[in-house]
Design a protein around this motif. Structure first.
Motif, PDB file in Angstrom:
ATOM      1  N   PRO A   1      48.595  29.254  17.733  1.00  0.00           N
ATOM      2  CA  PRO A   1      47.468  29.566  17.145  1.00  0.00           C
ATOM      3  C   PRO A   1      47.390  29.913  15.693  1.00  0.00           C
ATOM      4  O   PRO A   1      46.717  29.666  14.793  1.00  0.00           O
ATOM      5  N   ALA A   2      48.235  30.900  15.047  1.00  0.00           N
ATOM      6  CA  ALA A   2      48.312  31.293  13.933  1.00  0.00           C
ATOM      7  C   ALA A   2      49.267  30.338  13.012  1.00  0.00           C
ATOM      8  O   ALA A   2      48.857  30.471  11.762  1.00  0.00           O
ATOM      9  N   GLU A   3      49.643  29.145  13.388  1.00  0.00           N
ATOM     10  CA  GLU A   3      50.364  28.360  12.393  1.00  0.00           C
ATOM     11  C   GLU A   3      49.387  26.927  12.390  1.00  0.00           C
ATOM     12  O   GLU A   3      49.939  25.995  11.630  1.00  0.00           O
ATOM     13  N   LYS A   4      48.253  26.820  12.976  1.00  0.00           N
ATOM     14  CA  LYS A   4      47.221  25.674  12.818  1.00  0.00           C
ATOM     15  C   LYS A   4      46.929  25.514  11.306  1.00  0.00           C
ATOM     16  O   LYS A   4      46.638  26.539  10.553  1.00  0.00           O
ATOM     17  N   GLY A   5      46.976  24.512  10.919  1.00  0.00           N
ATOM     18  CA  GLY A   5      46.470  24.309   9.468  1.00  0.00           C
ATOM     19  C   GLY A   5      44.964  24.651   9.012  1.00  0.00           C
ATOM     20  O   GLY A   5      44.305  24.800  10.123  1.00  0.00           O
ATOM     21  N   ALA A   6      44.725  24.374   7.930  1.00  0.00           N
ATOM     22  CA  ALA A   6      43.392  24.729   7.470  1.00  0.00           C
ATOM     23  C   ALA A   6      41.983  23.905   8.304  1.00  0.00           C
ATOM     24  O   ALA A   6      42.289  22.781   8.960  1.00  0.00           O
ATOM     25  N   ALA A   7      41.176  24.274   8.450  1.00  0.00           N
ATOM     26  CA  ALA A   7      39.839  23.583   9.239  1.00  0.00           C
ATOM     27  C   ALA A   7      39.759  22.452   8.866  1.00  0.00           C
ATOM     28  O   ALA A   7      39.747  21.985   7.497  1.00  0.00           O
ATOM     29  N   GLY A   8      39.632  21.570   9.757  1.00  0.00           N
ATOM     30  CA  GLY A   8      39.482  20.033   9.437  1.00  0.00           C
ATOM     31  C   GLY A   8      40.538  19.234   9.370  1.00  0.00           C
ATOM     32  O   GLY A   8      40.718  17.877   9.255  1.00  0.00           O
ATOM     33  N   SER A   9      41.763  19.919   9.475  1.00  0.00           N
ATOM     34  CA  SER A   9      43.024  19.119   9.374  1.00  0.00           C
ATOM     35  C   SER A   9      43.457  18.895  10.948  1.00  0.00           C
ATOM     36  O   SER A   9      43.510  19.709  11.636  1.00  0.00           O
ATOM     37  N   SER A  10      44.242  17.798  11.016  1.00  0.00           N
ATOM     38  CA  SER A  10      44.792  17.767  12.499  1.00  0.00           C
ATOM     39  C   SER A  10      46.132  17.873  12.382  1.00  0.00           C
ATOM     40  O   SER A  10      47.028  17.586  11.390  1.00  0.00           O
TER      41      SER A  10
ATOM     42  N   GLY B   1      75.770  37.130  17.471  1.00  0.00           N
ATOM     43  CA  GLY B   1      75.992  37.354  16.016  1.00  0.00           C
ATOM     44  C   GLY B   1      75.573  36.475  15.019  1.00  0.00           C
ATOM     45  O   GLY B   1      75.686  36.662  13.744  1.00  0.00           O
ATOM     46  N   ASP B   2      75.428  35.202  15.545  1.00  0.00           N
ATOM     47  CA  ASP B   2      75.032  34.022  14.507  1.00  0.00           C
ATOM     48  C   ASP B   2      73.634  34.495  14.142  1.00  0.00           C
ATOM     49  O   ASP B   2      72.943  34.981  14.527  1.00  0.00           O
ATOM     50  N   LEU B   3      73.327  33.703  12.804  1.00  0.00           N
ATOM     51  CA  LEU B   3      72.175  33.797  12.167  1.00  0.00           C
ATOM     52  C   LEU B   3      71.279  32.483  12.551  1.00  0.00           C
ATOM     53  O   LEU B   3      72.010  31.378  12.741  1.00  0.00           O
ATOM     54  N   GLU B   4      69.915  32.646  12.627  1.00  0.00           N
ATOM     55  CA  GLU B   4      69.120  31.496  12.918  1.00  0.00           C
ATOM     56  C   GLU B   4      67.912  31.493  12.073  1.00  0.00           C
ATOM     57  O   GLU B   4      67.411  32.478  11.650  1.00  0.00           O
ATOM     58  N   TYR B   5      67.685  30.311  11.483  1.00  0.00           N
ATOM     59  CA  TYR B   5      66.462  30.149  10.657  1.00  0.00           C
ATOM     60  C   TYR B   5      65.352  29.681  11.195  1.00  0.00           C
ATOM     61  O   TYR B   5      65.367  28.950  12.135  1.00  0.00           O
ATOM     62  N   ARG B   6      64.139  30.342  11.258  1.00  0.00           N
ATOM     63  CA  ARG B   6      62.834  29.866  12.048  1.00  0.00           C
ATOM     64  C   ARG B   6      61.835  29.807  10.795  1.00  0.00           C
ATOM     65  O   ARG B   6      61.467  30.717  10.285  1.00  0.00           O
ATOM     66  N   GLY B   7      61.368  28.616  10.651  1.00  0.00           N
ATOM     67  CA  GLY B   7      60.294  28.309   9.632  1.00  0.00           C
ATOM     68  C   GLY B   7      59.344  27.452  10.277  1.00  0.00           C
ATOM     69  O   GLY B   7      59.542  26.692  10.882  1.00  0.00           O
ATOM     70  N   VAL B   8      58.343  27.679   9.407  1.00  0.00           N
ATOM     71  CA  VAL B   8      56.986  26.877   9.745  1.00  0.00           C
ATOM     72  C   VAL B   8      56.108  26.577   8.383  1.00  0.00           C
ATOM     73  O   VAL B   8      56.076  27.525   7.716  1.00  0.00           O
ATOM     74  N   ARG B   9      55.617  25.485   8.360  1.00  0.00           N
ATOM     75  CA  ARG B   9      54.646  24.878   7.286  1.00  0.00           C
ATOM     76  C   ARG B   9      53.360  25.391   7.719  1.00  0.00           C
ATOM     77  O   ARG B   9      53.028  24.663   8.726  1.00  0.00           O
ATOM     78  N   VAL B  10      52.836  26.042   7.037  1.00  0.00           N
ATOM     79  CA  VAL B  10      51.364  26.542   7.823  1.00  0.00           C
ATOM     80  C   VAL B  10      50.441  25.245   7.703  1.00  0.00           C
ATOM     81  O   VAL B  10      49.619  25.272   8.858  1.00  0.00           O
ATOM     82  N   ARG B  11      50.166  24.574   6.734  1.00  0.00           N
ATOM     83  CA  ARG B  11      49.272  23.498   6.485  1.00  0.00           C
ATOM     84  C   ARG B  11      49.204  22.628   7.800  1.00  0.00           C
ATOM     85  O   ARG B  11      48.368  22.163   8.197  1.00  0.00           O
TER      86      ARG B  11
END
Length: 175
Positions: free
Chosen positions: A166-175, A72-82
């Motif tokens: 895979p869906a969370e990797k930053g823009a091309a050229g960033s590491s 019943g607890d709530l969980e935050y799941r977040g990701v910064r895309v870049r």
């Protein structure tokens, strides 16, 4: 002379229609990532069974999901895309319907309008929601199934996180 103007008007209109049509069908740079009823496919912002999605959404720079766990607890799941930086921590819901999570003095507030990240009274980022879903909402894209549901356990500050999905990797050229 009026027939000449009519021909010019039709010519201008004929030239403009393809440009407008192109704008209407061109994919948006901020188009919504693929999702289903559990959140975003191949993303940390996805609720792993038996947890269920309460809400999930994306901004230009982030994806978030609020999950209801089996207890019943709530969980935050977040990701910064870049850069794929992610946060998985407990969350709560306020009387006005906003969801909040906190870690290391930083608060993350999720509403249907925005993801607001703040430290005390100082707003660090106020990201408008571009895509927002509630369970059973008709605004959700058609269901897509995914063999992977993302990480299934909560990370703690001492637990290293796996590399970005895979869906969370930053823009091309960033590491």
């Amino acid at each position: 002379m009026s027939s000449h103007r009519a021909v010019l008007a039709r010519t201008a209109l004929a030239a403009a229609v393809p440009a407008v049509a192109l704008l209407a069908v061109a994919p948006s740079a901020a188009s919504a990532p693929p999702s289903d009823s559990r959140g975003y496919i191949d993303s940390t912002a996805r609720c792993a069974a038996p947890a269920t999605a309460v809400v999930f959404g994306s901004t230009d720079g982030s994806r978030v999901a609020i999950c209801r766990l089996a207890d019943g607890d709530l969980e935050y799941r977040g990701v910064r895309v870049r850069d794929g930086a992610r946060l998985i921590t407990e969350a709560s819901q306020s009387a006005d319907g906003a969801f909040t999570a906190a870690r290391d003095g930083i608060e993350y507030m999720v509403t249907s309008d925005a993801l607001v990240i703040s430290a005390g009274e100082k707003v660090i980022r106020d990201e408008p929601m571009l895509d927002f879903h509630r369970p059973g909402s008709t605004s959700a894209p058609s269901a897509v199934t995914s063999p992977g549901a993302g990480p299934t356990s909560s990370a703690t500050p001492t637990t290293p996180l796996p590399p970005p999905l895979p869906a969370e990797k930053g823009a091309a050229g960033s590491s």
